[in-house]
Motif scaffolding. Structure first.
Motif, PDB file in Angstrom:
ATOM      1  N   ARG A   1      49.169  38.432  35.224  1.00  0.00           N
ATOM      2  CA  ARG A   1      49.865  37.415  34.435  1.00  0.00           C
ATOM      3  C   ARG A   1      49.263  37.236  33.048  1.00  0.00           C
ATOM      4  O   ARG A   1      49.964  37.012  32.062  1.00  0.00           O
ATOM      5  CB  ARG A   1      49.849  36.085  35.185  1.00  0.00           C
ATOM      6  CG  ARG A   1      50.526  36.169  36.531  1.00  0.00           C
ATOM      7  CD  ARG A   1      50.299  34.936  37.372  1.00  0.00           C
ATOM      8  NE  ARG A   1      48.915  34.720  37.761  1.00  0.00           N
ATOM      9  CZ  ARG A   1      48.506  33.678  38.444  1.00  0.00           C
ATOM     10  NH1 ARG A   1      49.365  32.724  38.801  1.00  0.00           N
ATOM     11  NH2 ARG A   1      47.236  33.531  38.758  1.00  0.00           N
TER      12      ARG A   1
ATOM     13  N   LYS B   1      50.334  31.922  32.879  1.00  0.00           N
ATOM     14  CA  LYS B   1      50.228  31.229  34.155  1.00  0.00           C
ATOM     15  C   LYS B   1      50.540  29.759  33.896  1.00  0.00           C
ATOM     16  O   LYS B   1      50.174  29.231  32.850  1.00  0.00           O
ATOM     17  CB  LYS B   1      48.800  31.302  34.727  1.00  0.00           C
ATOM     18  CG  LYS B   1      48.250  32.682  34.873  1.00  0.00           C
ATOM     19  CD  LYS B   1      46.915  32.655  35.619  1.00  0.00           C
ATOM     20  CE  LYS B   1      45.800  32.152  34.740  1.00  0.00           C
ATOM     21  NZ  LYS B   1      44.484  32.356  35.373  1.00  0.00           N
TER      22      LYS B   1
ATOM     23  N   ARG C   1      40.279  24.352  33.598  1.00  0.00           N
ATOM     24  CA  ARG C   1      39.755  24.202  34.961  1.00  0.00           C
ATOM     25  C   ARG C   1      39.260  22.791  35.244  1.00  0.00           C
ATOM     26  O   ARG C   1      38.897  22.486  36.377  1.00  0.00           O
ATOM     27  CB  ARG C   1      38.626  25.205  35.216  1.00  0.00           C
ATOM     28  CG  ARG C   1      39.113  26.505  35.816  1.00  0.00           C
ATOM     29  CD  ARG C   1      39.723  27.450  34.800  1.00  0.00           C
ATOM     30  NE  ARG C   1      40.310  28.619  35.458  1.00  0.00           N
ATOM     31  CZ  ARG C   1      40.790  29.668  34.815  1.00  0.00           C
ATOM     32  NH1 ARG C   1      40.758  29.701  33.501  1.00  0.00           N
ATOM     33  NH2 ARG C   1      41.299  30.684  35.490  1.00  0.00           N
TER      34      ARG C   1
ATOM     35  N   ALA D   1      44.293  29.720  39.387  1.00  0.00           N
ATOM     36  CA  ALA D   1      44.603  29.338  40.753  1.00  0.00           C
ATOM     37  C   ALA D   1      45.314  30.474  41.488  1.00  0.00           C
ATOM     38  O   ALA D   1      45.892  31.343  40.847  1.00  0.00           O
ATOM     39  CB  ALA D   1      45.518  28.106  40.725  1.00  0.00           C
TER      40      ALA D   1
ATOM     41  N   ASN E   1      55.107  29.417  32.346  1.00  0.00           N
ATOM     42  CA  ASN E   1      54.691  30.682  32.960  1.00  0.00           C
ATOM     43  C   ASN E   1      54.952  31.852  32.026  1.00  0.00           C
ATOM     44  O   ASN E   1      54.109  32.707  31.813  1.00  0.00           O
ATOM     45  CB  ASN E   1      55.538  30.921  34.209  1.00  0.00           C
ATOM     46  CG  ASN E   1      54.703  30.969  35.442  1.00  0.00           C
ATOM     47  OD1 ASN E   1      53.570  31.401  35.418  1.00  0.00           O
ATOM     48  ND2 ASN E   1      55.274  30.511  36.535  1.00  0.00           N
TER      49      ASN E   1
ATOM     50  N   ILE F   1      49.433  27.337  35.908  1.00  0.00           N
ATOM     51  CA  ILE F   1      48.143  26.692  36.139  1.00  0.00           C
ATOM     52  C   ILE F   1      47.100  27.521  35.399  1.00  0.00           C
ATOM     53  O   ILE F   1      46.820  28.649  35.766  1.00  0.00           O
ATOM     54  CB  ILE F   1      47.802  26.606  37.636  1.00  0.00           C
ATOM     55  CG1 ILE F   1      48.857  25.771  38.340  1.00  0.00           C
ATOM     56  CG2 ILE F   1      46.424  25.996  37.827  1.00  0.00           C
ATOM     57  CD1 ILE F   1      48.620  25.619  39.831  1.00  0.00           C
ATOM     58  N   HIS F   2      46.544  26.925  34.361  1.00  0.00           N
ATOM     59  CA  HIS F   2      45.592  27.581  33.450  1.00  0.00           C
ATOM     60  C   HIS F   2      46.259  28.614  32.542  1.00  0.00           C
ATOM     61  O   HIS F   2      46.000  29.816  32.647  1.00  0.00           O
ATOM     62  CB  HIS F   2      44.420  28.221  34.214  1.00  0.00           C
ATOM     63  CG  HIS F   2      43.797  27.284  35.209  1.00  0.00           C
ATOM     64  ND1 HIS F   2      43.622  25.943  34.962  1.00  0.00           N
ATOM     65  CD2 HIS F   2      43.347  27.490  36.450  1.00  0.00           C
ATOM     66  CE1 HIS F   2      43.073  25.364  36.015  1.00  0.00           C
ATOM     67  NE2 HIS F   2      42.894  26.270  36.933  1.00  0.00           N
TER      68      HIS F   2
END
Lengths: 196, 486
Positions: free
Chosen positions: A122, B162, B60, A39, B157, B164-165
């Motif tokens: 990341r 991450k 996803r 995202a 994180n 998200i995913h």
């Protein structure tokens, strides 16, 4: 089987039908700006919202992330040798990944060269290779083709048989090089004849 | 005289859905259906992918719970290679996973399901959301909610790349380790997470349990459903999010079966209806009996209340106290009170926080041996975790190079789909009478699905997106009489 129209106890119920092709957003509606990432990271979102509130947006159609590749910003770039030359491709599970060396130098497919930066690398920081979720930079029309070109230039042999052997160790090229960009690429989709 | 009410899309959940309500001649509800109009196709496009990429593809499915798919997928890949994680690799995964349970459950209570109670079920729609909650509890508390989630998410994180995913899962362990500096920092986060979870339980107590009207709704008949219950338990039959055996108890709370992940196909089968893209799982050994509740049903539920019903207790002490209190108030175990899912969810939030603290107090979590390399030929494997929304199953079959040949995903909310459909119909019948269709009453019907915290993108392995609601009211000539939009 689920049906677009069905009747239960005399009541008619409907479900939407599906298309056979995936479309990008801009193939369906007019897009003003692109916020990349799967995202999009919170900094980019914050910047975009700030730009809107300040009335400070770039020309329409812009991608709201820097126009250079991941490798330019990657902290492992320093450890990238002058000339990358790999003789074997490794899948991420096959080796213990060195947390400081460039993935490609370790023989691990990393989509960095074909992918736009802006994510803070990341995945790299988590010691996993890039999979291209930001899409390509402005100059690149087809992300998968761009990566193929990059790969071709770092394989360490001119011998055709050797090249074939190395390339054979690459699994699922379409699903890896085009994972986030197939509908917007030159390839566009699987061939219908191949499915039928 | 109105005959048909459509709620499309439904709100304050993940994914898409529409509710169709049919009235009889008296204006009472004759039938109500929850239809899921989306489908993703993950099981199809997984074919041909390298199995180690599945933990980077399957998240996803959903932007709300990607971590759960990442973790379940990683466990399935472990099983495909028959290579479990190293002890430290496992601890890091459990830390990520409990941090995720904590923040996701918090999201649901304050942003999705909670507004029904905090603001009031018949309050105007514009207030029944997080902003209305902040309006009721104050900006400071609102800030605390956001901060608590952010701190837990920053753990994910850091370790997962991450939030998200996340990307760190590999067969045999994880890609990134934890150093002492961050262990100490995250330990403080774990401690404040425990405080926050207790604080959330106090809010629930003040706003719901001390309000007789709400308690009546909770224990009332409209929101009751007698089903079996399923959840993961450890070797002591205590609730576990990350690993264990799958345990199912019957409508009276007696153990019906307990099985290992790779035995799931012996126990779970899926029924298909033409009016929805979501499938309807049921207990195979009983067989499909239709959409019925009670002793003869083969329908089971998953997610917080189900897990508390299916286990013999919580695995951590503070959560266990609340577990005992909850069942006392609800009149025993198992509890069939659907709205109690909201309560059980907060008790689980507390266990997640307590578990984070236990993991971070263990200094071996900074050990560098976070991964072992598989040596076996990949083949087939099943991974099961408890997603916030229920039991999640990833089953992969590969060729000898580890390229996917087949995928079967049974995603948490799917297990609840028969129960959700029945809960909505029951609530609609209880609240919509004599043709009286107000927005507040429609929300009472929607309150029937929110406790399940559904994730329909997951449930149909389909695209998450906005969940607007349109209410179409048709007369007996199927002419559109009224349309309400949100």
């Amino acid at each position: 089987m689920p049906l677009e129209k069905s009747t239960v106890d005399g009541k008619e119920l409907t479900l939407p039908r599906f298309y056979d092709t995936v479309y990008t957003l801009d193939q369906v509606i007019d897009v003003d700006y692109y916020l990349p990432g799967c995202a999009p990271p919170r900094d980019l979102i914050l910047n975009a919202v700030g730009a809107i509130l300040e009335g400070n947006l770039p020309p329409k159609g812009a991608v709201l992330s820097p126009n250079k590749s991941l490798c330019d910003d990657c902290e492992r770039n320093d450890s990238k040798p002058e000339k990358l030359a790999i003789s074997e491709i490794k899948r991420p599970w096959e080796v213990l990944i060195d947390p400081e060396e460039c993935f490609l130098a370790q023989g691990i497919i990393c989509m960095g060269p074909a992918t736009r930066t802006g994510c803070g690398e990341r995945c790299i920081v988590a010691n996993m290779p890039c999979r291209g979720c930001f899409g390509p930079t402005d100059q690149v029309y087809d992300q998968g083709a761009k990566f193929l070109a990059a790969l071709g230039s770092i394989i360490d042999t001119d011998d055709e048989k050797e090249i074939e052997k190395i390339v054979d160790t690459i699994v699922d090229p379409a699903g890896t090089f085009y994972r986030f960009s197939l509908p917007s690429s030159i390839l566009r989709r699987k061939r219908m004849e191949a499915i039928k | 005289m109105s005959e048909r009410i459509t709620i499309d899309p439904i709100t304050r959940l993940e994914g898409h859905g529409k509710i169709e309500i049919f009235l009889d001649d008296n204006g009472d509800v004759e039938r109500a259906f929850l239809q899921i109009p989306e489908l993703r196709g993950f099981e199809q496009f997984a074919v041909g992918r390298p199995v180690e990429e599945m933990p980077r593809i399957t998240p996803r499915i959903c932007g709300v719970c990607p971590t759960t798919h990442h973790m379940c997928s990683t466990k399935a890949v472990d099983a495909v290679f028959n290579t479990p994680p190293t002890p430290t690799g496992r601890k890091i995964r459990e830390l990520i996973y409990n941090a995720f349970q904590f923040e996701d459950h918090t999201l649901h209570f304050f942003f999705l399901g909670g507004p029904d109670f905090v603001v009031g079920p018949q309050a105007p729609a514009a207030e029944r959301n997080i902003l209305g909650v902040i309006g009721k509890v104050g900006l400071e508390i609102g800030g605390q909610v956001i901060r608590a989630r952010r701190e837990a998410r920053d753990i994910i994180n850091y370790l997962g790349g991450k939030v998200i995913h996340p990307v760190c899962g590999l067969p045999g362990g994880v890609s990134k380790g934890l150093d002492e500096e961050h262990r100490v920092e995250f330990l403080e986060v774990a401690k404040s997470s425990i405080e926050f979870a207790q604080f959330a339980l106090k809010i629930f107590d003040d706003i719901v349990l001390k309000n007789k009207d709400y308690v009546d709704i909770v224990v009332g008949d409209a929101y009751q459903l007698q089903t079996y219950y399923m959840g993961l338990v450890d070797e002591n039959n205590k609730l576990n999010f990350y690993d264990g055996d799958v345990r199912v108890v019957d409508t009276k709370g007696k153990e019906f079966c307990k099985f290992k992940p790779d035995e799931y196909l012996d126990h779970i089968a899926e029924h298909v209806e033409p009016w929805s893209y979501v499938k309807f799982p049921f207990l195979k050994k009983i067989g499909w009996k239709g959409f019925i509740e009670g002793e003869d049903t083969s329908i089971y539920r998953v997610a917080p209340l189900a897990r508390l019903n299916a286990s013999d207790g919580m695995a951590t002490p503070l959560a266990q106290e609340h577990y005992e209190q909850m069942f006392e108030v609800l009149g025993g175990k198992p509890s069939h009170h659907t709205l109690a899912f909201h309560w059980a969810r907060l008790i689980e939030t507390l266990q997640a926080a307590e578990t984070m603290k236990l993991l971070l107090e263990d200094k071996t979590i900074t050990d560098p041996n976070i991964r072992q390399i598989p040596t076996n030929t990949p083949n087939e494997g099943v991974g099961i975790v408890e997603a916030p929304r229920g039991t999640l199953i990833h089953h992969y079959k590969t060729d000898e190079r580890g390229i996917m040949e087949e995928a079967n995903l049974i995603v948490a909310t799917v297990h609840n789909s028969p129960a959700i459909a029945m809960s909505i119909e029951k609530a609609a019948k209880a609240f919509i009478k004599g043709g009286n269709v107000s927005e507040g009453l429609l929300n009472m019907a929607e309150m029937a699905f929110r406790p399940y915290d559904p994730c329909h993108a997951c449930g149909t392995h389909s695209l998450p997106g906005e969940m607007p609601i349109i209410i179409n009211v048709y007369d007996r000539n199927h002419e559109l009489v009224k349309r309400l939009k949100r």
